[in-house]
Design a protein around this motif. Structure first.
Motif, mmCIF file in Angstrom:
data_model
loop_
_atom_site.group_PDB
_atom_site.id
_atom_site.type_symbol
_atom_site.label_atom_id
_atom_site.label_comp_id
_atom_site.label_asym_id
_atom_site.label_seq_id
_atom_site.Cartn_x
_atom_site.Cartn_y
_atom_site.Cartn_z
ATOM 1 N N ASN A 9 -5.383 -8.238 14.525
ATOM 2 C CA ASN A 9 -5.682 -7.585 15.802
ATOM 3 C C ASN A 9 -6.345 -8.643 16.676
ATOM 4 O O ASN A 9 -7.477 -9.045 16.425
ATOM 5 N N TYR A 113 -0.434 -0.179 15.056
ATOM 6 C CA TYR A 113 -1.785 -0.149 15.616
ATOM 7 C C TYR A 113 -2.186 1.321 15.736
ATOM 8 O O TYR A 113 -1.841 2.003 16.696
ATOM 9 N N ALA A 116 -7.904 4.133 17.441
ATOM 10 C CA ALA A 116 -9.250 3.970 16.885
ATOM 11 C C ALA A 116 -9.931 5.323 16.695
ATOM 12 O O ALA A 116 -10.663 5.516 15.731
ATOM 13 N N LYS A 132 -5.743 10.500 16.829
ATOM 14 C CA LYS A 132 -5.675 9.674 15.612
ATOM 15 C C LYS A 132 -5.126 10.481 14.436
ATOM 16 O O LYS A 132 -4.239 10.021 13.715
ATOM 17 N N ASP A 158 -3.389 -2.892 12.012
ATOM 18 C CA ASP A 158 -4.738 -2.372 12.183
ATOM 19 C C ASP A 158 -4.612 -0.864 12.061
ATOM 20 O O ASP A 158 -4.220 -0.202 13.021
ATOM 21 N N ASN A 160 -7.080 1.114 11.383
ATOM 22 C CA ASN A 160 -8.339 1.688 11.875
ATOM 23 C C ASN A 160 -8.962 2.694 10.919
ATOM 24 O O ASN A 160 -9.708 3.592 11.349
ATOM 25 N N SER A 179 -13.477 6.111 11.166
ATOM 26 C CA SER A 179 -12.839 5.029 10.377
ATOM 27 C C SER A 179 -13.102 5.215 8.879
ATOM 28 O O SER A 179 -12.376 4.679 8.052
ATOM 29 N N LEU A 231 -10.356 -2.645 7.994
ATOM 30 C CA LEU A 231 -9.533 -1.805 8.863
ATOM 31 C C LEU A 231 -8.082 -2.268 8.902
ATOM 32 O O LEU A 231 -7.201 -1.508 9.324
#
Length: 271
Positions: A9, A113, A116, A132, A158, A160, A179, A231
């Motif tokens: 990332n 990706y 988050a 998410k 990533d 997350n 996370s 992550l």
DNA sequence: ATGGTTGTCATACAA
């Protein structure tokens, strides 16, 4: 032969192009997968990668946010991108390595990706956390649906989520922190198992060893406090398990000038 | 319990 793939990332590929160039010169993986490029396709620094031998490039970027890229020294037979949650937010790309490649011919690579998720770990109060969970839910459905025909596949990105107790500096203190909440860690593990993937890094470096790929910008001294999280991930389809060789987390990159908060994670397979 | 930093784009928002 050794096939090496890196996930990183980069948090703006244009701002940190010199760090990427340094990494590629010093480590020269076969494939580099970037996240958070924050770069529209027509502004992507293609020339810098081509100069270094990365002539196969798959990019999906947008202005300001998100964005993924796959840069390869090996040819692509095809590339694809999936929109998750009915959003055009540039969080996934995949490629298949060409049959004419000298290594890894026919290998499928997915680059993710995952959102988050904001600060509050409650989907009823935080739309970013709900997004998410919805994203992970869609991934879970795709993973299990494709499981039977899944061969020669590597998933990186990533994600997350730090799924295991020793993927964070303090399991107890992070149980309510986005996370590392149980809903996220359990879902990510269910996705991985349901898709028939192995956790490449943890198969090489089992718990209780602490493994981190990210250190917050907000720490006064990231290295001294060492409050990291894992992550970023590399998974492989089970048929590749005999090919798994080694991994490297380039922690020193967190100390480079104007660094990303994530560091490059590289896994080597005999392909 | 709180705030801490960074990048992009515009002085807010996402991470």
């Amino acid at each position: 032969m050794a096939f090496r793939i890196t996930t990183w990332n980069i948090n703006s590929v244009r701002l940190r192009i010199n760090l990427v160039v340094r990494f590629l010169k010093e480590h020269a993986p076969d494939v580099l997968c970037l996240q958070e490029t924050k770069c529209p396709n027509d502004q992507f620094p293609l020339g810098e990668f081509r100069k270094l031998g990365y002539g196969s490039i798959a990019i999906k970027g947008q202005k300001g946010y998100n964005g993924v890229a796959i840069l390869s020294r090996l040819p692509f037979a095809s590339m694809d991108a999936v929109n998750y949650c009915d959003k055009e937010d540039c969080r996934h790309m995949s490629v298949v390595i060409g049959q004419d490649a000298r290594r890894a011919a026919g290998l499928t690579i997915h680059n993710f990706y995952v959102p988050a998720g904001g600060d509050l770990p409650d989907p009823a109060l935080n739309v970013k956390f709900a997004h998410k969970l919805a994203f992970l839910g869609q991934l879970e459905a795709l993973a299990s649906a494709g499981r039977e025909q899944r061969r020669a596949e590597i998933i990186v990105g990533d994600l997350n989520v730090a799924p295991l107790e020793h993927d964070v500096w303090s399991h107890k203190q992070l149980l309510d922190v986005v996370s590392h909440t149980p809903i996220e860690t359990e879902t990510l593990t269910r996705i991985r198992l349901g898709g028939g993937w192995k956790d490449s890094v943890r198969d090489l470096e089992p718990e209780p060893k602490k493994v981190y790929t990210w250190w917050s910008y907000r720490a006064a001294d990231w290295e001294a406090s060492n409050r990291g999280r894992r992550l970023d991930h590399v998974w492989h389809s089970d048929d590749l398990s005999p090919a798994l060789q080694s991994y490297e987390i380039l922690q020193e990159a967190r100390g480079w000038e104007r660094p990303s908060d994530h560091v490059p994670l590289t896994v080597t397979y005999d392909l």
